[in-house]
Design a protein around this motif. Structure first.
Motif, PDB file in Angstrom:
ATOM      1  N   ALA A 149       0.855  -1.176   0.000  1.00 10.09           N
ATOM      2  CA  ALA A 149       0.000   0.000   0.000  1.00 10.09           C
ATOM      3  C   ALA A 149       0.891   1.226   0.000  1.00 10.09           C
ATOM      4  CB  ALA A 149      -0.913   0.001   1.225  1.00 10.09           C
ATOM      5  N   ALA A 150       0.380   2.338  -0.528  1.00  8.64           N
ATOM      6  CA  ALA A 150       1.207   3.537  -0.629  1.00  8.64           C
ATOM      7  C   ALA A 150       0.336   4.768  -0.711  1.00  8.64           C
ATOM      8  CB  ALA A 150       2.115   3.457  -1.857  1.00  8.64           C
ATOM      9  N   THR A 151       0.966   5.909  -0.473  1.00  4.98           N
ATOM     10  CA  THR A 151       0.305   7.191  -0.666  1.00  4.98           C
ATOM     11  C   THR A 151       1.299   8.156  -1.283  1.00  4.98           C
ATOM     12  OG1 THR A 151      -1.129   8.829   0.395  1.00  4.98           O
ATOM     13  CG2 THR A 151       0.867   8.186   1.593  1.00  4.98           C
ATOM     14  N   THR A 152       0.823   9.353  -1.585  1.00  2.00           N
ATOM     15  CA  THR A 152       1.667  10.399  -2.148  1.00  2.00           C
ATOM     16  C   THR A 152       0.937  11.716  -1.949  1.00  2.00           C
ATOM     17  OG1 THR A 152       2.992  11.042  -4.085  1.00  2.00           O
ATOM     18  CG2 THR A 152       0.730  10.291  -4.494  1.00  2.00           C
ATOM     19  N   HIS A 153       1.475  12.791  -2.524  1.00  2.00           N
ATOM     20  CA  HIS A 153       0.763  14.071  -2.462  1.00  2.00           C
ATOM     21  C   HIS A 153      -0.601  13.900  -3.129  1.00  2.00           C
ATOM     22  CE1 HIS A 153      -0.350  18.222  -3.285  1.00  2.00           C
ATOM     23  NE2 HIS A 153       0.547  18.594  -2.381  1.00  2.00           N
ATOM     24  N   PRO A 154      -1.659  14.465  -2.540  1.00  2.00           N
ATOM     25  CA  PRO A 154      -3.007  14.264  -3.091  1.00  2.00           C
ATOM     26  C   PRO A 154      -3.154  14.633  -4.564  1.00  2.00           C
ATOM     27  CG  PRO A 154      -3.152  15.206  -0.897  1.00  2.00           C
ATOM     28  CD  PRO A 154      -1.700  15.201  -1.247  1.00  2.00           C
ATOM     29  N   ASP A 155      -2.367  15.582  -5.052  1.00  2.00           N
ATOM     30  CA  ASP A 155      -2.464  15.962  -6.463  1.00  2.00           C
ATOM     31  C   ASP A 155      -1.938  14.880  -7.402  1.00  2.00           C
ATOM     32  OD1 ASP A 155      -3.506  18.356  -5.650  1.00  2.00           O
ATOM     33  OD2 ASP A 155      -1.697  19.542  -6.035  1.00  2.00           O
ATOM     34  N   PHE A 156      -1.282  13.863  -6.839  1.00  2.00           N
ATOM     35  CA  PHE A 156      -0.618  12.871  -7.679  1.00  2.00           C
ATOM     36  C   PHE A 156      -1.086  11.443  -7.416  1.00  2.00           C
ATOM     37  CE2 PHE A 156       2.083  16.554  -7.808  1.00  2.00           C
ATOM     38  CZ  PHE A 156       2.541  16.583  -9.115  1.00  2.00           C
TER      39      PHE A 156
END
Length: 303
Positions: A149-156
């Protein structure tokens, strides 16, 4: 990890951290984690018990951020690859330069691949990769987020999903679960304990009202049950954990991705809590007057 002397409690461990710089990194993606880690102490009353030793690697002697801050590199990527086994944590910032790295297939891509290969050959050592902001795109390109699982800046979010899907097809591997969280921890290694439900580091996806751990903690599950020092990691349960995690993606290496720049502070505090003590993380949050917001810790996900 290397040992330093503590006159009151014997040797303590210094966690060696490598910031992987490239032209056009984000200043706060580096400065935020550096601030948190450099303030972390094994003994809050003894400044000699610093918990982290941070170094910088760059393609040139001086690496300049998007905002114009220049950091002197301690080593180039050739030396870093040779000394890779010495480092416990690699931190990859975001910034506009991420896209040049992807276009040119430049460092730190090769460094990240070698770090994974090193860990898969020897999963006993505790290793972590922390990608801040859109630094997660570099991990995704290298296939390091497959089955995680992962996340990043919301715009991306969409860009991250696309890169992860392309990598999964290329490698004929598992997909990535992209989550809208402050930070996401995979393969938490040795800090989960026998009963994850009792662990203060784990917050489930569905957030329920939970205990507050003070003014510098938000969304905490309960008070600390942090490790009681490095010796606690050398018992039989640790060996069993290593054997199990060796079968996980990346040999069970801990992989952390974050949202925007302030989320890197949250993830860095998690890192202090898991590698030093929960109390040390709370003390750092108090000193910098920051309210630690928990993210999600994923031991194993079905993707």
């Amino acid at each position: 990890m290397s040992a330093i002397a503590d006159s009151t409690a014997g040797p303590t461990e210094v966690v060696k951290v490598l910031f992987a710089l490239f032209p056009g990194y984000n200043t706060l993606d580096v400065a935020g984690p550096l601030e948190v880690l450099s303030r972390s102490l094994h003994d809050p009353k003894n400044k000699a018990t610093r918990a982290f030793d941070c170094q910088f690697v760059g393609a040139s002697a001086a690496m300049t951020s998007v905002q114009g801050l220049t950091i002197k590199a301690d080593m180039d990527y050739n030396d870093a690859n040779d000394e890779l086994e010495d480092f416990d944590v690699i931190i990859v910032p975001g910034g506009d330069g991420v896209f040049d790295v992807l276009d040119k297939k430049a460092e730190p891509l090769n460094l990240l691949t070698k770090y994974v290969e090193l860990h898969e050959k020897n999963p006993e050592k505790e290793r972590t990769v922390l990608a801040v902001d859109i630094g997660s795109l570099l991990l995704a390109h290298q296939g390091m987020l497959e089955g995680l699982a992962a996340t990043t800046h919301p715009d991306f979010y969409v860009r991250l999903e696309t890169i992860c899907q392309d990598a999964a097809r290329r490698d004929m591997s598992m997909r990535t679960d992209v989550m809208e969280e402050r930070y996401v921890v995979n393969n938490a290694r040795f800090d989960l304990g026998e009963n994850p439900d009792d662990n203060p580091y784990i917050i489930k996806k569905s957030r329920q009202p939970v205990e507050d751990d003070g003014p510098n903690m938000q969304h905490a599950r309960r008070k600390s049950i942090a490790r009681k020092g490095s010796n606690a990691m050398r018992d039989s349960r640790r060996r069993e954990s290593i054997a199990r995690r060796a079968q996980m993606p990346l040999g069970g290496m801990r992989v952390i991705t974050t949202g925007g720049v302030t989320a890197a502070l949250d993830a860095s505090l998690y890192l202090v809590g898991s590698l030093v003590t929960h109390e040390s993380a709370l003390e750092v949050a108090r000193v910098i007057q920051y309210s630690w917001v928990k993210g999600v810790t994923v031991d194993a996900i079905d993707v």
